[in-house]
Design an enzyme around this catalytic site. Sequence first.
Site, mmCIF file in Angstrom:
data_model
loop_
_atom_site.group_PDB
_atom_site.id
_atom_site.type_symbol
_atom_site.label_atom_id
_atom_site.label_comp_id
_atom_site.label_asym_id
_atom_site.label_seq_id
_atom_site.Cartn_x
_atom_site.Cartn_y
_atom_site.Cartn_z
ATOM 1 N N ASP A 134 17.917 80.538 50.341
ATOM 2 C CA ASP A 134 17.150 81.726 49.959
ATOM 3 C C ASP A 134 17.636 82.948 50.740
ATOM 4 O O ASP A 134 16.860 83.804 51.112
ATOM 5 C CB ASP A 134 15.662 81.475 50.232
ATOM 6 C CG ASP A 134 14.781 82.359 49.374
ATOM 7 O OD1 ASP A 134 15.291 82.965 48.423
ATOM 8 O OD2 ASP A 134 13.584 82.448 49.669
ATOM 9 N N CYS A 188 7.822 73.545 29.100
ATOM 10 C CA CYS A 188 6.623 74.407 29.092
ATOM 11 C C CYS A 188 5.847 74.233 27.772
ATOM 12 O O CYS A 188 4.628 74.373 27.757
ATOM 13 C CB CYS A 188 7.004 75.881 29.253
ATOM 14 S SG CYS A 188 7.353 76.361 30.957
ATOM 15 N N CYS A 191 2.286 75.842 26.438
ATOM 16 C CA CYS A 191 1.454 76.271 27.584
ATOM 17 C C CYS A 191 1.722 77.739 27.925
ATOM 18 O O CYS A 191 2.866 78.208 27.877
ATOM 19 C CB CYS A 191 1.795 75.396 28.788
ATOM 20 S SG CYS A 191 0.949 75.875 30.292
HETATM 21 S S1 SF4 Z 1 1.955 77.196 33.618
HETATM 22 FE FE1 SF4 Z 1 2.659 76.360 31.656
HETATM 23 S S2 SF4 Z 1 3.961 77.967 30.774
HETATM 24 FE FE2 SF4 Z 1 3.707 78.437 32.943
HETATM 25 S S3 SF4 Z 1 5.485 77.529 33.924
HETATM 26 FE FE3 SF4 Z 1 3.826 75.991 34.043
HETATM 27 S S4 SF4 Z 1 4.107 74.720 32.182
HETATM 28 FE FE4 SF4 Z 1 5.321 76.592 31.901
#
Ligand code: SF4
Length: 359
Positions: A134, A188, A191
């Site tokens: 980082d 993802c 979501c």
């Molecule tokens: S909260 Fe849902 S949309 Fe956001 S990074 Fe996590 S899995 Fe992906």
Amino acid sequence: MTPDPSTLAANLKRLAADLGLHDCRIALLQGPAPHADAFQAWLDDGRHGSMEWMARQPQRRCDPREVLPGARSVVSLALNYWQPHPHSPPPQAATGSIARYAWGDDYHPLLDRKLRDLCSHLEDCGGTQKLYADTGPILERDWATASGLGWNGKSTLQIHPTLGCYFFLAEILTTLEIAPDRPLHDHCGKCTRCLTACPTQAITAPHQLDARRCLSYLTIEHQGPIPLEFRQALGDRIYGCDDCLAACPWNRFAQASRETAFAARPFVHQWPLRHFLALDPASFTALFRLSPIRRIKLPAFLRNVCVALGNVGTPDDLPALSRAAQDPNPLIAEHAQWALCEIARRLPSLSFPDSPNSL
Ligand code: SF4
Ligand code: SF4
């Protein structure tokens, strides 16, 4: 003699696991980072705010071969830092929230030591290396994604299928060819919890972050006054923000880190906010020795504490805030003034003298 790429990968992964790293994956380096153009557009839009260092020499950030000529592989490494919230009785006075990665010791030296051990091994195998804990210009999530070390979430955080998003990411560039891993799919799906959870709408669209709206940026990277429009959204946060991390369902498998250095220090959950206002430069340095918090320096830290007190403080916090409102540093004084006015607004039954200044 240099081992073949598969043997190199197997030996490197074994050594990384022995060093306590939680994942180690490899991507071949055959061109610039896949999101180099998107990164340049983000800079051109000014969404990096005052992090001018990000805009310096973007070609080096976008193509690791500019940093290490002849680089052929990128090794991505993950170190879990998740810690459970300790079960201790909360103190009577208002406390602040600190991002989980900063509950214990600064991760940079610890990660740096592990990476150096890996680099020495690669050097013994005939490679030339450059490491990043980082600490330098690299579009690290692109290489992590290319190697299958998770995927780039809609939050813009790297999501790992078993670690979730509470992990540190580090990289080694090497001139050696190491057998690459397969990328993962993006998981993802539909979501959008991180976008909904963000208190300042800093995630303006999936995979788009406007750092200027982000409370992590505002409390850590940004040195000036916190813009008025974000002060109430700051809530009780005094260093960083974990809301988009906490919202992510992929953290359901998160396990406590084995690194005892990341365990929460007493000030994280037990110190009333107003106690921080008594810190002077010497006691600030002593309290935050080895902590990442020391990097933002005392004035910016007290600025954050004042805003948090404005949002969650009580009448018992007024004397400490009034003293801070007289601080010779205008950054601290102005935020303390704001906090006094905010407490007066929230608690109108309080009998304030004519001006918060006179408290
Ligand atoms: S909260 Fe849902 S949309 Fe956001 S990074 Fe996590 S899995 Fe992906
Ligand atoms: S760290 Fe906080 S403010 Fe920044 S994007 Fe995540 S939820 Fe939003």
